[in-house]
Design an enzyme around this catalytic site. Structure first.
Site, short mmCIF file in Angstrom:
data_model
loop_
_atom_site.label_atom_id
_atom_site.label_comp_id
_atom_site.label_asym_id
_atom_site.label_seq_id
_atom_site.Cartn_x
_atom_site.Cartn_y
_atom_site.Cartn_z
N CYS A 49 0.84 -1.21 0.00
CA CYS A 49 0.00 0.00 0.00
C CYS A 49 0.87 1.26 0.00
O CYS A 49 1.85 1.34 0.74
CB CYS A 49 -0.91 -0.01 1.23
SG CYS A 49 -2.06 1.37 1.26
N CYS A 56 0.37 0.00 10.32
CA CYS A 56 -0.11 -1.01 9.38
C CYS A 56 1.00 -1.87 8.76
O CYS A 56 1.98 -1.34 8.20
CB CYS A 56 -0.92 -0.34 8.27
SG CYS A 56 -1.74 -1.55 7.21
N CYS A 93 -16.79 -8.78 5.23
CA CYS A 93 -16.08 -7.52 5.06
C CYS A 93 -14.82 -7.76 4.25
O CYS A 93 -13.96 -8.55 4.66
CB CYS A 93 -15.67 -6.95 6.41
SG CYS A 93 -17.04 -6.80 7.56
N CYS A 184 -19.36 2.39 8.39
CA CYS A 184 -18.66 1.71 9.46
C CYS A 184 -17.40 2.54 9.68
O CYS A 184 -16.52 2.57 8.80
CB CYS A 184 -18.32 0.28 9.05
SG CYS A 184 -17.26 -0.58 10.22
N1 SAM Z 1 -6.76 0.52 3.15
C1 SAM Z 1 -8.01 0.72 3.71
C2 SAM Z 1 -8.05 1.89 4.65
O1 SAM Z 1 -7.07 2.20 5.28
O2 SAM Z 1 -9.11 2.48 4.77
C3 SAM Z 1 -8.60 -0.48 4.38
C4 SAM Z 1 -7.79 -1.43 5.21
S1 SAM Z 1 -7.18 -0.84 6.78
C5 SAM Z 1 -6.09 -2.14 7.21
C6 SAM Z 1 -8.56 -0.89 7.89
C7 SAM Z 1 -8.37 -0.44 9.32
O3 SAM Z 1 -7.77 -1.47 10.09
C8 SAM Z 1 -7.48 0.75 9.59
O4 SAM Z 1 -8.13 1.96 9.34
C9 SAM Z 1 -7.17 0.58 11.05
O5 SAM Z 1 -8.12 1.26 11.85
C10 SAM Z 1 -7.26 -0.93 11.28
N2 SAM Z 1 -5.92 -1.49 11.54
C11 SAM Z 1 -4.96 -1.69 10.63
N3 SAM Z 1 -3.85 -2.21 11.19
C12 SAM Z 1 -4.10 -2.32 12.52
C13 SAM Z 1 -3.34 -2.78 13.64
N4 SAM Z 1 -2.09 -3.18 13.52
N5 SAM Z 1 -3.94 -2.78 14.86
C14 SAM Z 1 -5.21 -2.36 14.99
N6 SAM Z 1 -5.97 -1.91 13.96
C15 SAM Z 1 -5.43 -1.87 12.75
FE1 SF4 Z 2 -2.85 1.15 3.39
FE2 SF4 Z 2 -2.79 -0.05 5.75
FE3 SF4 Z 2 -3.11 2.59 5.62
FE4 SF4 Z 2 -5.11 0.95 4.80
S1 SF4 Z 2 -4.33 1.16 6.88
S2 SF4 Z 2 -4.34 2.79 3.76
S3 SF4 Z 2 -3.89 -0.74 3.97
S4 SF4 Z 2 -1.28 1.45 4.95
#
Ligand code: SAM
Ligand code: SF4
Ligand code: DTB
Length: 320
Positions: A49, A56, A93, A184
């Protein structure tokens, strides 16, 4: 309740027993307290990404050892969704590690929504930022929910993500709502933010013209190679306070005890349910991180006398 609604900060800082009593009272006025909605996540496009979200594992800018995958084939997604339905999930989801969807990926994404709907499940997608045309096309394919988290307070946002702004997030949420898709939206706690930041995040969500129908509260899962890999562990009681405050501020929304359950005891999860959480992710993986599997959750539900919500009507519209 007859008590006047005080400000979010006063609610959050109530003595814990008062906060829990108040949250549970609001919860019971709006939901069956023994029912929990179960969603299943699938990463339809993992890693690589371009965004720099500090928490992330999927950001190409972080040092997490995760190889980037291509968008999954529609038939594979539908086979996974069928399995999730058989295991009791009512909402499917699908998440993609994109800044925003590219035109070339839209036909497959729309086919996934149609296919999952045809199985009789609710559909949810999280694909990054959307323009109005994309939001309308997702709605037209039958999308029930769009997940797009604000993650933290407006003040703390730039400490966590620099490749987009807090306002960008709110703009996408506006478009999703304007397209008639349920929202959501929630965030993550335990990223080094203050209690004020957690409160401010909840105020932003509750202050939306229509509050999100679903509010995921994630406890940071520290991922190796990310800037937050060594973040100090947050006092779990802060999770309980965050959920209880979300329940009181957004009485009719589903509040999801989201990422981080695999590191929580049954007792802590029980306290989160008592505080008003009434939704979870099921299955042994979230997107890339671990989650308690089916057996563990079956034991938890049996121990607490909880039941999984079942869909009663067609999966159309708002379940909240
Ligand atoms: N890329 C898209 C976005 O950011 O909207 C969708 C996927 S993203 C992984 C979805 C959500 O997962 C993030 O906004 C965050 O709130 C949650 N998330 C991601 N990594 C996480 C982590 N290590 N611990 C807890 N929540 C996490
Ligand atoms: Fe990309 Fe992870 Fe950020 Fe979603 S949460 S925009 S997957 S870097
Ligand atoms: C949300 O608030 N939490 C989910 C879902 N929405 C997309 C994602 C949690 C991700 C946890 C870390 C991982 O699996 O990589």
């Amino acid at each position: 309740m007859s008590q006047p609604l005080c400000r979010a900060k006063e609610i959050y800082n109530l003595p814990l027993m008062d906060l829990l009593f108040r949250a549970q009272t609001v919860h019971r006025a709006n939901f069956d307290p023994n029912l929990v909605q179960c969603s299943k996540l699938l990463s339809i496009k993992t890693g690589g990404c371009p965004e720099d979200c500090a928490y992330c594992s999927q950001s190409a800018r972080n040092g997490a050892e995760l190889s980037a995958s291509k968008l999954m084939e529609v038939q594979r997604v539908l086979a996974e969704a069928k399995r999730a339905k058989e295991a009791g999930a009512t909402r499917y989801c699908m998440g993609a590690a994109w800044r925003s969807p590219k035109e070339r990926d839209m036909p497959a994404v729309l086919a996934m929504i149609r296919g999952v709907k045809a199985l009789g499940m609710e559909t949810c997608m999280t694909l990054g930022m959307l323009d109005m045309d994309q939001a309308l096309r997702l709605k037209d394919a039958g999308l029930d929910y769009y997940n797009h988290n604000i993650d933290t307070s407006e003040r703390y946002y730039s400490e966590i993500i620099t490749t987009r702004s807090f306002q960008d997030r709110l703009d996408t949420l506006d478009r999703v709502q304007a397209a008639g898709i349920n929202v959501c939206a929630g965030g993550i706690i335990g990223m080094g933010e203050t209690a004020e930041d957690r409160i401010s995040m909840l105020e932003t969500l509750a202050g939306m013209e229509v509050p999100p129908q679903s509010v995921p509260i994630n406890m940071l899962m520290p991922m190796a190679g990310t800037p937050l890999a060594d973040a100090p562990k947050l006092d779990p009681i802060e999770m309980v306070r965050t959920i209880a405050t979300a329940r009181i501020l957004m009485p009719k929304s589903y509040v999801r005890l989201s990422a981080g359950r695999s590191g929580m005891s049954d007792e802590l999860q029980a306290m989160c349910f008592f505080a008003g959480a009434n939704s979870i992710f099921v299955g042994d993986t979230l997107l890339t991180a671990e989650n308690p599997g089916e057996d563990k959750d079956a034991q938890l539900f049996a121990r607490l006398g909880l039941r999984a919500e079942v869909l009663t009507g067609p999966a159309e519209g708002c379940a909240a």
